[in-house]
Design a protein around this motif. Structure first.
Motif, PDB file in Angstrom:
ATOM      1  N   LEU A 118       1.154  -1.122  -0.215  1.00 13.64           N
ATOM      2  CA  LEU A 118       0.546  -0.066  -0.035  1.00 13.64           C
ATOM      3  C   LEU A 118       0.580   1.094  -0.448  1.00 13.64           C
ATOM      4  O   LEU A 118       0.556   2.193  -0.181  1.00 13.64           O
ATOM      5  CB  LEU A 118      -0.879  -0.207   0.828  1.00 13.64           C
ATOM      6  N   LEU A 119       2.447   0.932   0.690  1.00  9.75           N
ATOM      7  CA  LEU A 119       3.313   2.248   0.343  1.00  9.75           C
ATOM      8  C   LEU A 119       3.643   2.265  -0.450  1.00  9.75           C
ATOM      9  O   LEU A 119       5.221   3.291  -0.572  1.00  9.75           O
ATOM     10  CB  LEU A 119       3.363   2.447   2.050  1.00  9.75           C
TER      11      LEU A 119
ATOM     12  N   GLN B 215      -8.940   2.156  -5.049  1.00  7.04           N
ATOM     13  CA  GLN B 215      -7.845   1.880  -6.304  1.00  7.04           C
ATOM     14  C   GLN B 215      -6.983   1.186  -5.931  1.00  7.04           C
ATOM     15  O   GLN B 215      -6.696  -0.011  -6.905  1.00  7.04           O
ATOM     16  CB  GLN B 215      -7.589   3.250  -6.688  1.00  7.04           C
ATOM     17  N   TYR B 216      -6.376   0.906  -5.657  1.00 11.98           N
ATOM     18  CA  TYR B 216      -4.994  -0.175  -5.198  1.00 11.98           C
ATOM     19  C   TYR B 216      -5.841  -1.200  -4.640  1.00 11.98           C
ATOM     20  O   TYR B 216      -5.194  -2.238  -5.292  1.00 11.98           O
ATOM     21  CB  TYR B 216      -4.348   0.481  -3.838  1.00 11.98           C
ATOM     22  N   THR B 217      -6.659  -1.525  -4.196  1.00 11.16           N
ATOM     23  CA  THR B 217      -7.312  -3.306  -3.076  1.00 11.16           C
ATOM     24  C   THR B 217      -7.702  -3.415  -4.765  1.00 11.16           C
ATOM     25  O   THR B 217      -7.681  -4.380  -5.316  1.00 11.16           O
ATOM     26  CB  THR B 217      -8.462  -2.691  -2.387  1.00 11.16           C
ATOM     27  N   ALA B 218      -8.403  -2.749  -5.680  1.00 10.70           N
ATOM     28  CA  ALA B 218      -8.736  -3.278  -7.258  1.00 10.70           C
ATOM     29  C   ALA B 218      -8.165  -3.573  -7.982  1.00 10.70           C
ATOM     30  O   ALA B 218      -8.252  -4.594  -8.446  1.00 10.70           O
ATOM     31  CB  ALA B 218      -9.888  -2.320  -7.783  1.00 10.70           C
TER      32      ALA B 218
ATOM     33  N   THR C 218      -9.477 -11.626  -1.354  1.00  5.67           N
ATOM     34  CA  THR C 218     -10.002 -11.287  -0.132  1.00  5.67           C
ATOM     35  C   THR C 218     -10.013  -9.795  -0.203  1.00  5.67           C
ATOM     36  O   THR C 218      -9.392  -9.147  -0.411  1.00  5.67           O
ATOM     37  CB  THR C 218      -8.632 -11.237   1.026  1.00  5.67           C
ATOM     38  N   SER C 219     -11.061 -10.184   1.134  1.00  6.60           N
ATOM     39  CA  SER C 219     -11.715  -8.871   1.368  1.00  6.60           C
ATOM     40  C   SER C 219     -11.881  -7.746   2.429  1.00  6.60           C
ATOM     41  O   SER C 219     -11.155  -9.035   3.205  1.00  6.60           O
ATOM     42  CB  SER C 219     -13.618  -8.510   0.683  1.00  6.60           C
ATOM     43  N   GLY C 220     -11.840  -6.644   2.936  1.00  4.65           N
ATOM     44  CA  GLY C 220     -11.638  -6.314   3.992  1.00  4.65           C
ATOM     45  C   GLY C 220     -10.887  -4.838   4.335  1.00  4.65           C
ATOM     46  O   GLY C 220     -10.363  -4.925   2.631  1.00  4.65           O
ATOM     47  N   PRO C 221      -9.801  -4.955   5.171  1.00  7.81           N
ATOM     48  CA  PRO C 221      -8.986  -3.524   4.699  1.00  7.81           C
ATOM     49  C   PRO C 221      -7.885  -4.425   4.773  1.00  7.81           C
ATOM     50  O   PRO C 221      -7.507  -5.219   4.773  1.00  7.81           O
ATOM     51  CB  PRO C 221      -9.109  -3.575   6.689  1.00  7.81           C
ATOM     52  N   VAL C 222      -7.550  -3.252   4.029  1.00  7.22           N
ATOM     53  CA  VAL C 222      -5.825  -3.368   4.000  1.00  7.22           C
ATOM     54  C   VAL C 222      -5.053  -3.148   5.289  1.00  7.22           C
ATOM     55  O   VAL C 222      -4.989  -2.666   5.966  1.00  7.22           O
ATOM     56  CB  VAL C 222      -5.190  -2.580   2.417  1.00  7.22           C
TER      57      VAL C 222
END
Length: 501
Positions: free
Chosen positions: A277-278, A345-348, A354-358
């Protein structure tokens, strides 16, 4: 055991030089930490070891209780009009081995210290020093490549003490070492005693012992240090940080006062590597945009603490105002809306079912205050669908907590903490280039512009997520003297060992 050991140590001191020096008894100070912190050597000193070094060894100058520069081995100095030369006149003295404290020997010691500091952030702070010259008599000149208005504050750092044994105003001896049964840790006690005035470069004064007293420095873990203060066993507790601030019960402290330093420095999150994510600057910015900084710090109830989105502390002396707070034209919800969209956008883009928070991990020590801080940060990031957790392996954490007090009031200190040469996490080569260019700029306007560009470049790359100023605190019993809150959160021991008048 403690009640037995201390009287024995005091009796021994009485035989040697007079316990309490002047009948006022020893003055006891507790330092939150452990004995290893006090006895550290070399140029990478803990805050406790800095206190010991400053009391027992001297540099050209020193810091007093208010954090201001005072003479030490140099009795006076002048600065040339262009700010490129500092000329010091040494006091008449000898080293511990009886040899003359000459300009040549002081020059050699200063050069040795600078070599030892290479590869450290303090070494970078001192890099404008171009040459150290021994002039006639007892005169030493330090020449710079660019003006450093606060060079004296840098030279007053304990790491710049000239390591000839006994150059400082005090002697020290270990008086006790026994286990703390409540915590299972070793407790260290160091006894400090003033040297005669002539050995401190001062005129001889009859009955000088009546003006000073012995000082016993006890290293303790925070709960025990606070209990000793409440019981009246110590008059001052030093070394308080955000991790142990919640242990202080402000209300019932009728016999003491909580003192918060107006410290400048860094409290925030450093990105360790550009990955996950970073991996992109805009994603790192999303983390910074999501934080409600006052809300994160509200549980600590520290009056006067101000949040900041800047890497460099706002309002430093000589700040030309070229850099302001980030996102000043956006509300918190507007910032979070942008941040949520970027995380989404990142998770997409991730190939994961896996769904849910990063998930992000933070390297942060344990302690009641740090637990509160982690909880607050996690609640903030949850608003943009990011789950923040304490890292199990510090070396593999996504983020690292930075909690550091500045050495001097200059933007370069803040920028040097993130220099690529230190290899301590994500950095900016471009920002380093701007800082390097500023080192050769004699025009103050050009120099300030280059430093501002370096800070703006760091903000663009988002290698550091600021929260605000670091928190440092002490407990000081009413009537105690020799202590003063200051921006460097540095509280030297000698002033505390002077008998109140």
């Amino acid at each position: 055991m403690r009640r037995i050991v201390r009287p024995l140590a005091c009796a021994l001191a009485l035989l040697l030089a007079g316990c309490g020096q002047g009948g006022d008894g020893e003055f006891t100070v507790a330092l939150i930490g452990d004995e290893e912190d006090l006895l550290a050597e070399g140029v990478r000193l803990s805050s406790g070891a800095q206190l010991v070094r400053a009391a027992t060894e001297s540099g050209l100058v020193a810091l007093d209780a208010r954090g201001e520069v005072v003479p030490a081995l140099a009795e006076r100095w002048i600065v040339t009009d262009d700010g490129l030369s500092f000329i010091f006149r040494l006091r008449e003295d000898e080293w511990a081995d009886g040899s003359e404290m000459s300009a040549q020997s002081v020059r050699d010691e200063l050069r040795r210290n600078l070599r030892a500091l290479r590869g450290t952030s303090l070494g970078l702070d001192l890099s404008p020093i171009d040459e150290i010259r021994a002039m006639t008599g007892r005169v030493v000149e330090i020449r710079l490549t660019t003006p450093v208005p606060e060079l004296l504050t840098l030279l007053a750092q304990p790491e710049l003490a000239l390591r000839h044994e006994g150059t400082g105003p005090m002697t020290v001896e270990r008086t006790a070492q026994q286990p703390d049964e409540s915590e299972g840790a070793l407790v260290g006690e160091l006894l400090f005693r003033f040297k005669p005035p002539v050995e401190r470069g001062l005129p001889d004064v009859p009955e000088w012992q009546e003006e000073v007293r012995d000082l016993l420095l006890v290293s303790e873990l925070a709960p025990r240090a606070l209990a000793m203060f409440d019981d009246g066993d110590v008059s001052i507790v030093l070394g308080g940080r955000i991790d142990n601030l919640p242990l202080v019960d402000i209300g019932p402290l009728s016999r003491g006062t909580l003192q918060i330093d107006p410290a400048i420095g860094l409290l925030g999150l450093r990105v360790r590597e550009a990955q996950g994510l970073l991996e992109e600057a805009v994603l790192r910015e999303a983390i910074a945009m999501a934080l409600d900084r006052p809300a994160v710090m509200a549980p600590f109830n520290v009056g006067g603490w101000t949040a900041s989105t800047r890497l460099v502390a706002p309002g430093l002396p000589g700040d030309p105002g070229l850099v302001g707070e980030r996102w000043a034209d956006q509300s918190l919800e507007q910032r979070r809306e942008t941040a949520r969209a970027r995380v989404q956008q990142y998770t997409a883009r991730q190939d994961s079912e896996t769904s849910g928070p990063v998930r992000l991990t933070l390297a942060i020590d344990e302690g009641p205050g740090l637990d509160l801080l982690l909880q607050g940060l996690a609640e903030q990031l949850a608003t943009i669908n990011v789950r923040l957790e304490r890292a199990e392996d510090r070396d593999k954490a996504d983020l690292v907590l930075v909690d550091r007090v500045a050495r001097f009031s200059d933007p370069r200190w803040f920028l040097n903490q993130f220099a690529c040469s230190l290899r301590q996490g994500l950095c900016s080569q471009q920002a380093d280039s701007f800082v390097a260019q500023s080192m050769n700029a004699l025009d103050p306007i050009v120099r300030a512009s280059l430093i501002a560009q370096a800070e703006l470049q760091m903000a663009r790359e988002n290698v550091y997520i600021p929260i605000g100023a670091p928190i440092r605190w002490s407990l000081v019993r009413s009537g105690s003297q020799g202590f003063s809150p200051n921006r460097y959160a540095f509280h030297p021991l000698p002033p505390m060992a002077e008998v109140p008048r």
